[in-house]
Enzyme design. Sequence first.
Site, short mmCIF file in Angstrom:
data_model
loop_
_atom_site.label_atom_id
_atom_site.label_comp_id
_atom_site.label_asym_id
_atom_site.label_seq_id
_atom_site.Cartn_x
_atom_site.Cartn_y
_atom_site.Cartn_z
N ASN A 90 51.15 -44.85 -8.91
CA ASN A 90 51.26 -44.12 -10.18
C ASN A 90 52.59 -44.43 -10.86
OD1 ASN A 90 52.68 -42.68 -8.23
ND2 ASN A 90 52.26 -40.68 -9.16
N HIS A 174 44.04 -37.64 -3.60
CA HIS A 174 44.84 -36.47 -3.98
C HIS A 174 43.83 -35.39 -4.37
CE1 HIS A 174 48.12 -34.60 -6.73
NE2 HIS A 174 47.01 -34.00 -7.11
N ASN A 273 53.56 -30.41 -6.15
CA ASN A 273 52.12 -30.35 -6.36
C ASN A 273 51.41 -31.14 -5.26
OD1 ASN A 273 49.80 -29.63 -7.75
ND2 ASN A 273 49.68 -31.63 -8.72
N ASP A 299 55.22 -37.65 1.06
CA ASP A 299 55.09 -37.53 -0.39
C ASP A 299 56.48 -37.56 -1.03
OD1 ASP A 299 54.07 -37.27 -2.92
OD2 ASP A 299 53.25 -35.25 -2.66
ZN LIG Z 1 49.50 -36.46 -4.68
#
Ligand SMILES: [Zn+2]
Length: 419
Positions: A90, A174, A273, A299
């Site tokens: 991303n 996710h 998140n 993460d």
């Molecule tokens: Zn994620």
Amino acid sequence: MARKLLRGTVDLHGNPLSVLWEEDRILALGPEIPETEADEVLEVEGTVFPGFIDPHVHLRTPGQEHKETLETGARAAAHGGFTTVVTMPNTDPPLDRPELLRGLYEEARQLPVDVRFAACLSVGRKGRAIPEMPLLAEAGAVAFTDDGSWLEDAHVAYQAYAMAAALNRPVLSHPEDPRWHRGGVAHQGERALKLGLPGIPRESEELAVVRDLALARLTGVRLHLQHISAHTSLPHIRRAVAEGLPVTAEVTPHHLLFTDEALETFDPRFKVNPPIREEADRDALRKLLPETWTVMGTDHAPHTVFEKEFDWLEAPFGLSWLDLAFSALYTHLVRPGLVDLATLVEAMTLRPARLLGLGDRGVLKEGKRADLVVVDLAATWQPTPRNTFSRGKNNPLMGEMLFGVVRLTVAAGEVAYRG
Ligand SMILES: [Zn+2]
């Protein structure tokens, strides 16, 4: 050919263990290997483990190098004992074209640890069409993911998961159905309600997990459910595992260590998140760790100091972990007796290696890749913005005294970090 010998170290039961390697392969392990076997001797005190493997990091390259670069991320990884990390696509632009991956692999060759790239599940992470997945796999994609968001359209997801299965690559999902909230910034519970913060309910994860498991059943894909945060997701995953589906669940340090009680501090370094949830969720995740289908993923999400000084509503999501993840987990889970050391290490080595199909690592054994880390478990350190290598200093444990100091990290036979 240079042979190197590591001595002075012990295994995780405290028994003396020396390691001899040549180039990037382990030649021998044993309580006593004579120095005459080696061209170079590394005398280090501490416990030796296989190099840690993180299947979930954000190194922000290309496009957001002010947050992290491949170089700073790889140095932080080496400092934290990680010898293999998988970065998420991303980025800006997103990694959905093979030439982008090839360029990044070219850059990554200079790095002290093995940085691998996951590619997008959908073109531009927009969820409407699948990219040229066979070419991406050929260019080195170790996995496919739209991490940061969920591939909502079940038909597109079906195509992507089926293709990943055909290519023998895992899907890192996710699991969060965005239709369950509008701009949520915290766990939807009593604490967020009291503070007037828009919530993200457990159901947004649970229902996405259920859909993903159905697709795993249909396609046979190796499904890795990232950053599980809600205890209500767990019965579904357990059932799928019992059925024999190739499913793994990821637990992150923050979901294991913190609860939404942290909302009371208004410290946006806890904003992440999916959100950190309640004690029941944290405790259920801790109990999950002995299950072999549980994989630690940090993460690692570095942000600038400036961005994390916004208030809770405006600050970006994520914590920076690579430098201190092992120390934090060792200090807060292993030392108090909540999780045993062997279990934590397996969740950070052998299990992620299996998930990623990296059979040459994750365990200290003759013939395996010479990836290892030596940690002085009795020593303490205090992570600070100055002694950590990641550009992201956004972790609430900064400044806290932690046990477990990494003394040496060796990746593919070369010293990647020495304290
Ligand atoms: Zn994620």
